[in-house]
Design a protein around this motif. Structure first.
Motif, short mmCIF file in Angstrom:
data_model
loop_
_atom_site.label_atom_id
_atom_site.label_comp_id
_atom_site.label_asym_id
_atom_site.label_seq_id
_atom_site.Cartn_x
_atom_site.Cartn_y
_atom_site.Cartn_z
N GLU A 5 0.83 -1.21 0.00
CA GLU A 5 0.00 0.00 0.00
C GLU A 5 0.86 1.25 0.00
O GLU A 5 0.52 2.26 -0.63
N ARG B 54 1.94 1.78 -3.61
CA ARG B 54 0.84 2.29 -4.43
C ARG B 54 0.56 3.75 -4.13
O ARG B 54 0.33 4.55 -5.05
N LEU C 209 1.10 -3.86 -6.46
CA LEU C 209 1.73 -2.55 -6.42
C LEU C 209 0.99 -1.51 -7.24
O LEU C 209 1.36 -0.33 -7.23
N GLY C 210 -0.05 -1.93 -7.95
CA GLY C 210 -0.86 -0.96 -8.70
C GLY C 210 -0.31 -0.69 -10.09
O GLY C 210 0.58 -1.36 -10.59
N GLU D 196 1.04 -4.64 -15.99
CA GLU D 196 0.48 -3.61 -15.10
C GLU D 196 0.74 -2.20 -15.63
O GLU D 196 0.58 -1.23 -14.90
#
Length: 717
Positions: free
Chosen positions: A489, A492, A532-533, A563
């Protein structure tokens, strides 16, 4: 409806939609390929996992390669521009989609200067696609999959010209349709090139391997003609003078010919499947591939088996890329399982406490020479002439040692890897060519430190990151932020807040052999990418063993492309933290030099290649403490600034580096010690174990053609 941007009509590309049923293309978006899943083998073809629902669209995808890729295909283009296009990307805009995504997709395409002109649709979808497109005010022709026919090629060229260039003179002669899929990677780029200028002699009609080599030879001849005419045009020669100068100019251009090459190298390690299927069956699957099978034709795609579906898809990818760069495509036979085993043995060696440099070199040389022995003389010549290599493979083809060389192919040329597992994802990342990311006017870098303060390598890592901050502090139009992260988080959040162009993550890598996974550690979490986004264009993984290849490992480096990253830099083995920090810092130095226009290198592909090859000196002097104490400081500076200038041959970069250092050792009176250091200990060429995956050539730090286009636009207004 969105308005078209105010741009020259030549900048607008025709887009070709290939529309499938709603459930197609979904499975390939799964974040992890799990070979322990009992349904794994049922989800796609064997062994490379192509979604079987894509197979009905293969004919349409191949057909698109014969249509105009850009508006320039419908114009007479000077040879100098065709040659310059080899540094850019003129790929076909083939959009794989489903019927339900069209309302959101079509306006987005126009924002990217793509104009949909033809939709090839699954047989049952024609009415649905027509009713979906009609209210959106798009004039798109509908062609069912079963209606795809080479006899319609001329009419489709006429249609596209009427839509995109209704009031301009056009070239309406399409290239002759390529029925043979086995030679399409060579023949179709050649035919597209010959449309624009004459090339002497008839194109060979290959029926066996030797005649295929003749086709390679003719393609090299055509590339030389292109370079010759382009040079004469740049010099401003009149027609009569150009005719007189042509023979000598051709000979000069033949000696220095370079062009882009796309290569397909199939094959997966037997270890990847050993828990799923009998070894003999894996062997049958790989040996069934025949890179030059005259029976593999366009018509055969109407009902292909797994082998033909996979092989034709790989050839499609290579042909698509070769056409995009006005280059040459090359498809090789599968990598033998024995070479994958050597690769596995080499990777396993680095798990031990003590590295043995001589043994490492034996493995590298064995793999490199074995790969070279599988090439024909003409395939070798094509690779010698390559200016850049786009490699569709799961094997480190960059380790190939060409005849006469002592250093691997990756030292000669920039290589961008496009992994083949799963093959569906390879198709989805190759076809929608990412837009150029341009760092010249603004460069934002995010450095993420994931190591705990008490970690043994945290100090060296932090010093390296602080050095990068200082490098970027004074770079024009650049900003850099360094943050700590203990959870996914945190990563991200930092990415969302900073919106970086470049992300560097410094942490430990973790390879879990029993699960065949390799990721990075963030706090107490093993991350494979999706956690990790959304990724920025360039990602640098400053972590060990995140992209091993010997066992077909599912790894974070490849998953980050899915991604959103355009390019990922990763390493295959554990690398010393100090050496890694030095190499990555040098990478950022050369990026800033490109921004300042002092290096002559324009793209991340070029900059990384220079960084890695020029790092041979650091690999050698890191052999042991004795040679490091002697070389650090003045010796390294003298080597880089003066002694090595003009003397380092890329095909012999390590041998030449050793010889120059030995000359300096002789001058210092320590040649005996120097010889003893290298003979007794040797060194590990760590720079060879880094890979650039994805599209590093699409990340431009400085691109002269882009700058010229912008200047012309400013002057015209």
């Amino acid at each position: 409806m969105s308005e078209m941007p105010d741009v020259p009509s030549e900048a607008i590309k025709p887009a070709y939609l290939v529309v499938f049923e709603a459930n197609v293309l979904q499975s390939s978006y799964s974040p992890i390929i799990d070979p322990t899943d009992p349904g794994f083998l049922d989800s796609g073809t064997l062994p490379h996992q192509l979604d079987r629902d894509l197979i009905p669209g293969l004919q349409a995808m191949w057909y698109c390669l014969h249509l105009p890729a850009t508006c320039f295909d419908m114009m007479d283009i000077h040879a100098r521009h065709l040659k310059a296009f080899q540094d850019l990307d003129g790929s076909h805009a083939i959009i794989l989609c489903t019927c339900d995504t069209l309302p959101q997709l079509l306006p987005h395409l126009r924002q990217r200067l793509l104009e949909p002109v033809i939709a090839f649709v699954a047989d049952s979808l024609a009415d649905s696609v027509r009713s979906t497109i009609q209210p959106l005010d798009f004039n798109v022709s509908i062609v069912r999959f079963f209606e795809v026919d080479p006899t319609h090629l001329q009419s489709h060229w006429n249609l596209i010209a009427e839509r995109l260039r209704p009031q301009s003179p056009t070239r309406l002669t399409p290239p002759a349709f390529c029925e043979r899929l086995d030679i399409a990677p060579i023949l179709l780029p050649l035919r597209r090139l010959r449309r624009q200028f004459p090339v002497s002699g008839d194109v060979p009609a290959p029926s066996d391997r030797n005649q295929v080599d003749g086709l390679f030879g003719y393609s090299l001849h055509a590339q030389t003609v292109l370079s010759t005419i382009a040079r004469l045009e740049r010099e401003g020669r009149e027609l009569k003078e150009a005719d007189e100068l042509f023979p000598n100019t051709y000979a000069e251009e033949a000696r220095k010919l370079r062009m882009p090459v796309a290569i397909g190298l199939p094959g997966l390690p037997g270890a990847f499947f050993k828990t799923l299927m009998p070894t003999q069956k894996v062997s049958d699957l790989t040996t069934a591939w025949d890179s030059f099978s005259p029976g593999d034709t366009f018509d055969a795609l109407k009902s292909p088996d797994d082998r033909l579906a996979e092989l034709s898809t790989l050839r499609f990818l290579v042909t698509h890329r070769a056409c995009a760069r006005n280059g040459i495509g090359l498809c090789l036979s599968p990598v033998p399982r024995g070479l994958f085993q050597k690769l596995t043995d080499l990777e396993d060696h680095f798990k031990g406490k003590r590295r043995k440099p001589k043994a490492i070199w034996r493995w590298l040389n064995g793999i490199g020479h074995s790969m070279a022995s599988r090439l024909t003389d003409m395939e070798t010549e094509v690779l010698v002439r390559a200016s850049v290599l786009d490699a569709f493979t799961n094997f480190p083809i960059g380790w190939t040692i060409l005849p006469g060389d002592t250093s691997p192919l990756c030292c000669r040329i920039p290589i961008a890897y496009r992994p083949l597992l799963p093959l569906t994802s390879t198709v989805q990342t190759e076809i929608p060519t990412p837009p150029i990311t341009y760092f010249r006017e603004s460069l934002s870098v995010l450095l993420v430190e994931c190591l705990a303060p008490e970690d043994p390598i945290a100090g060296d890592s932090r010093r390296g990151l602080n050095h990068i901050v200082s490098i970027l502090r004074d770079a024009p139009n650049s900003r850099c932020e360094l943050v700590n992260a203990t959870t996914p988080e945190d990563v991200r959040e930092a990415i969302a807040r900073v919106q970086p162009d470049v992300l560097l993550i410094s942490t430990h890598g973790r390879y879990i052999r029993e699960r065949n996974l390799a990721g990075i550690v963030v706090g107490e979490h093993l991350c494979l990418g999706p956690e990790l986004g959304r990724m920025p264009p360039l990602v640098i993984l400053s972590a060990c063993h995140v992209a091993p290849r010997g066992r077909g490992v599912v790894n974070i480096a490849e998953l980050l492309i899915r991604e959103g990253a355009h390019a990922v830099l990763a390493n295959q083995i554990p690398v010393h933290v100090f050496h890694n920090a030095l190499l990555i810092a040098r990478f950022f130095v050369y990026i800033t030099e490109a921004i300042r226009e002092t290096s002559g290198r324009h793209t991340i592909a070029d900059i990384w290649h220079h960084t890695a090859t020029s790092n041979a000196i650091n690999d050698v002097v890191s052999a042991n403490r004795g040679i490091e104490r002697w070389a650090r400081g003045q010796v390294v500076y003298e080597f880089m600034a003066r002694r090595s200038v003009g003397r380092l041959r890329l095909g012999h970069i390590y041998r030449d580096t050793e010889e120059i250092l030995r000359e300096m050792a002789v001058e210092d009176g320590i040649e005996d010690k120097f010889d003893q250091w290298l003979n007794n200990h040797g060194y590990v060429p760590e720079s060879l174990f880094y890979f650039m995956i994805g599209w590093p050539e699409r990340i431009a730090v400085l691109e002269p053609m882009v700058e010229k286009f912008r200047a012309d636009r400013r002057n015209s207004t």
